[in-house]
Design a protein around this motif. Structure first.
Motif, PDB file in Angstrom:
ATOM      1  N   TYR A 111       0.834  -1.207   0.000  1.00 18.87           N
ATOM      2  CA  TYR A 111       0.000   0.000   0.000  1.00 18.87           C
ATOM      3  C   TYR A 111       0.869   1.256   0.000  1.00 18.87           C
ATOM      4  CZ  TYR A 111      -2.913   3.711   2.006  1.00 18.87           C
ATOM      5  OH  TYR A 111      -3.538   4.911   2.249  1.00 18.87           O
ATOM      6  N   GLN A 160       1.534   4.310  -2.815  1.00 16.01           N
ATOM      7  CA  GLN A 160       1.329   5.726  -2.507  1.00 16.01           C
ATOM      8  C   GLN A 160       2.570   6.570  -2.805  1.00 16.01           C
ATOM      9  OE1 GLN A 160      -1.736   6.913  -1.547  1.00 16.01           O
ATOM     10  NE2 GLN A 160      -2.337   4.812  -1.924  1.00 16.01           N
ATOM     11  N   GLY A 220      -0.240  15.329  -1.191  1.00 11.73           N
ATOM     12  CA  GLY A 220      -1.407  14.713  -0.580  1.00 11.73           C
ATOM     13  C   GLY A 220      -1.397  14.890   0.926  1.00 11.73           C
ATOM     14  N   ASP A 221      -2.351  14.253   1.558  1.00 16.47           N
ATOM     15  CA  ASP A 221      -2.543  14.383   2.995  1.00 16.47           C
ATOM     16  C   ASP A 221      -1.969  13.168   3.714  1.00 16.47           C
ATOM     17  OD1 ASP A 221      -3.396  14.781   5.571  1.00 16.47           O
ATOM     18  OD2 ASP A 221      -5.522  14.947   5.072  1.00 16.47           O
ATOM     19  N   SER A 251      -2.249  12.243   6.699  1.00  9.68           N
ATOM     20  CA  SER A 251      -3.246  11.626   7.584  1.00  9.68           C
ATOM     21  C   SER A 251      -4.081  10.587   6.837  1.00  9.68           C
ATOM     22  CB  SER A 251      -4.166  12.687   8.181  1.00  9.68           C
ATOM     23  OG  SER A 251      -3.425  13.552   8.998  1.00  9.68           O
ATOM     24  N   GLU A 252      -4.401  10.850   5.588  1.00  8.44           N
ATOM     25  CA  GLU A 252      -5.196   9.903   4.809  1.00  8.44           C
ATOM     26  C   GLU A 252      -4.412   8.617   4.554  1.00  8.44           C
ATOM     27  OE1 GLU A 252      -6.659  11.753   1.254  1.00  8.44           O
ATOM     28  OE2 GLU A 252      -7.741  13.287   2.384  1.00  8.44           O
ATOM     29  N   VAL A 253      -3.110   8.739   4.318  1.00 11.79           N
ATOM     30  CA  VAL A 253      -2.287   7.553   4.089  1.00 11.79           C
ATOM     31  C   VAL A 253      -2.189   6.733   5.372  1.00 11.79           C
ATOM     32  CG1 VAL A 253      -0.011   6.721   3.374  1.00 11.79           C
ATOM     33  CG2 VAL A 253      -1.009   8.715   2.235  1.00 11.79           C
ATOM     34  N   GLU A 272      -4.394   6.671   7.809  1.00  9.97           N
ATOM     35  CA  GLU A 272      -5.699   6.045   8.002  1.00  9.97           C
ATOM     36  C   GLU A 272      -5.854   4.817   7.108  1.00  9.97           C
ATOM     37  OE1 GLU A 272      -8.532   9.192   7.448  1.00  9.97           O
ATOM     38  OE2 GLU A 272      -8.009  10.136   9.365  1.00  9.97           O
ATOM     39  N   GLY A 273      -5.288   4.871   5.900  1.00  8.19           N
ATOM     40  CA  GLY A 273      -5.311   3.710   5.013  1.00  8.19           C
ATOM     41  C   GLY A 273      -4.542   2.535   5.600  1.00  8.19           C
ATOM     42  N   ASN A 307      -5.734   0.800  14.954  1.00 11.07           N
ATOM     43  CA  ASN A 307      -4.810   1.942  14.961  1.00 11.07           C
ATOM     44  C   ASN A 307      -3.518   1.536  15.650  1.00 11.07           C
ATOM     45  OD1 ASN A 307      -7.026   3.211  13.924  1.00 11.07           O
ATOM     46  ND2 ASN A 307      -7.341   4.572  15.639  1.00 11.07           N
TER      47      ASN A 307
END
Length: 99
Positions: A30, A34, A55-56, A58-60, A62-63, A71
């Motif tokens: 993953y 990215q 990009g963000d 935080s989104e990566v 969260e992925g 978490n």
């Protein structure tokens, strides 16, 4: 602090974290998808670097958490290019920094 010091762009992000070995390969894949480079240490520890991130982040993260199903702690470090030098050897083998 000058305005220049507060507006430096992020040149590199480094994340260090431990993952469940059952999800390590999927998380590594993953992150590579990215655009990150991933180093695996042992069974659990991963170090991911993101050169000139877009990009963000935080989104990566969260992925990654979604893949792991839980978490986990991620140490986030940002590096900014404040100075860039190229070192060259002089004819007499002395090192010289060229700006």
């Amino acid at each position: 602090m000058s305005a220049e010091e507060t507006t430096l762009s992020i040149e590199l992000i480094r994340w260090t974290f431990n993952v469940d070995p059952a999800h390590r390969a999927e998380i590594e894949s993953y992150l590579v998808d990215q655009g990150l480079e991933v180093l695996v240490r042992g069974e659990e520890t991963m170090v991911a670097t993101w050169d000139e991130p877009e990009g963000d982040p935080s989104e990566v993260i969260e992925g990654m958490w979604a893949i792991a199903g839980a978490n986990f702690e991620v140490t986030h470090e940002e590096f900014h290019r404040a100075n860039l030098f190229v070192y060259e050897a002089e004819a007499d083998d002395e090192v010289k920094a060229v700006a």
